[in-house]
Scaffold this active site. Structure first.
Site, mmCIF file in Angstrom:
data_model
loop_
_atom_site.group_PDB
_atom_site.id
_atom_site.type_symbol
_atom_site.label_atom_id
_atom_site.label_comp_id
_atom_site.label_asym_id
_atom_site.label_seq_id
_atom_site.Cartn_x
_atom_site.Cartn_y
_atom_site.Cartn_z
ATOM 1 N N HIS A 67 0.870 -1.173 0.000
ATOM 2 C CA HIS A 67 0.000 0.000 0.000
ATOM 3 C C HIS A 67 0.910 1.226 0.000
ATOM 4 C CE1 HIS A 67 -3.088 -2.798 1.989
ATOM 5 N NE2 HIS A 67 -3.447 -2.611 0.733
ATOM 6 N N GLU A 70 1.674 3.418 3.191
ATOM 7 C CA GLU A 70 2.164 2.787 4.425
ATOM 8 C C GLU A 70 3.692 2.820 4.387
ATOM 9 O OE1 GLU A 70 0.200 -0.982 4.854
ATOM 10 O OE2 GLU A 70 -1.796 -0.058 4.784
ATOM 11 N N HIS A 160 3.450 -3.889 6.792
ATOM 12 C CA HIS A 160 2.440 -2.842 6.616
ATOM 13 C C HIS A 160 2.366 -1.965 7.862
ATOM 14 C CE1 HIS A 160 0.187 -4.558 3.039
ATOM 15 N NE2 HIS A 160 0.966 -5.579 3.384
ATOM 16 N N GLU A 224 1.275 -5.921 10.601
ATOM 17 C CA GLU A 224 0.905 -4.525 10.839
ATOM 18 C C GLU A 224 1.775 -3.995 11.973
ATOM 19 O OE1 GLU A 224 -1.199 -2.991 8.941
ATOM 20 O OE2 GLU A 224 -2.302 -4.622 7.958
#
Length: 336
Positions: A67, A70, A160, A224
């Site tokens: 992404h 990010e 991420h 994450e």
């Protein structure tokens, strides 16, 4: 378009600027001078392999920027790679580094046409002609080539940062299909990296890490690492544990955070958006791992009503604005 950010700033530390712009020239030269076989099979993809039998070394794929907004993992990996390239003989793995959605990074957006991390599957429907579909094909080809001659030890860390706050600031998604021994090694590493929670995922939704686990036997995970931030302005302190654990993995040294274990969650269900009538019972700003009680309404989509089935379920990735047919949320239950 979702997720607009400032494009790559001109005034950045050189390692960060280079990685954000998929410029591998400096690190490639250093690893090449140290005797490694270095290649760039496509824009934003770098492979570094020791000469000889590739199956003798672990194969590690690191992906960042899947992404485009990010940016924290880009900064973290940029500094690690730059430092390691200056003592290149310390690299203990065969490495593939992937800067995922380089077009989105360069444009300062989350994506160009559609979410790249839903493109790693055969059926893409109306998204088949998107920029992200073409990019996924490049990544798939390079990944197949990288793991094609690898030994048994295969890793894929897809790094991420999260858009919304979370009860667990760091967490990971781990495919259930990973075999027991590599799964245990991966969970141990995630614990050492300071990851607070792991969600076991029973089925693919087209993510890169699930693809590498399913098709190449890699211990793949989507990690994450904290909150989303602007390139060059990320709080790197939030990545300290993960940075140390990743550096240990790259160098083949004992992990300093060994012994810590994340909480484990199983997937109760995926909430799929079936139509434009989809409505969630809470806002998309809801924190990841927000708890809900049995019987509470999660969402409704025409005549379909999603409710909590277990005594307690926690919601992750709530996003009613996804395209029809994609996951609008994930419901999980804690098992350990």
């Amino acid at each position: 378009m979702a997720g607009y950010r400032t494009p790559v700033p001109a005034a950045l530390p050189e390692p960060v600027r280079a990685l954000a712009q998929a410029d591998f020239s400096a690190v490639a030269q250093r690893f090449g001078a140290a005797g490694f076989a270095v290649a760039q099979p496509a824009d934003g993809i770098l492979t570094i392999k020791a000469e000889g039998n590739p199956g003798e070394r672990p194969a590690l794929l690191i992906s960042v920027g899947v992404h485009g907004d990010e940016t924290g993992p880009i900064e973290m990996v940029a500094y690690l790679l730059d430092a390691l390239s200056r003592e290149a003989d310390k690299l203990a793995v065969n490495l593939m580094l992937c800067v995922g959605n380089i077009g989105a990074i360069r444009a300062g957006k989350r994506f160009i046409d559609a979410d790249l991390n839903r493109m790693f599957r055969a059926e893409r429907g109306t998204l088949a002609g998107t920029a992200e579909a073409a990019r996924a094909d490049q990544l798939i080809a390079a990944t197949a080539d990288f793991f094609g001659d690898a030994g048994q030890v295969r890793w894929h860390l897809d790094l991420h940062t999260a858009i919304r706050p979370s009860v667990y600031p760091t967490f990971a998604i781990v495919p259930e299909i990973i075999a027991e021994q590599p799964r245990r090694a991966l969970l141990d590493w995630l614990g050492a990296a300071g990851i607070g929670a792991v969600i076991m995922n029973p089925a693919s939704v087209g993510t890169y890490s699930y693809y590498s686990a399913e098709h190449h036997g890699a211990a793949g995970t989507t990690v994450e690492l904290g909150r989303i931030g602007t390139l060059g302005q990320n709080d790197l302190a939030q990545f300290a544990d993960a940075s140390q654990a990743l550096d240990d993995l790259l160098r083949g040294t004992p992990t300093s955070g060994a012994g810590r274990q994340p909480h484990i969650f199983n997937t109760a269900r995926q909430i799929i958006k079936l139509s434009d009538d989809f409505r969630m019972a809470f806002g998309k700003e809801t924190h990841n791992f927000t708890a809900m009680k049995q019987g509470e309404e999660i969402a409704r989509d025409g005549d379909t009503v999603y409710t909590v089935q277990h005594p307690e379920e926690l919601v992750v990735f709530p996003n009613p604005d996804v395209r029809v047919g994609l996951r609008a949320g994930l419901m999980v239950v804690r098992v350990a």
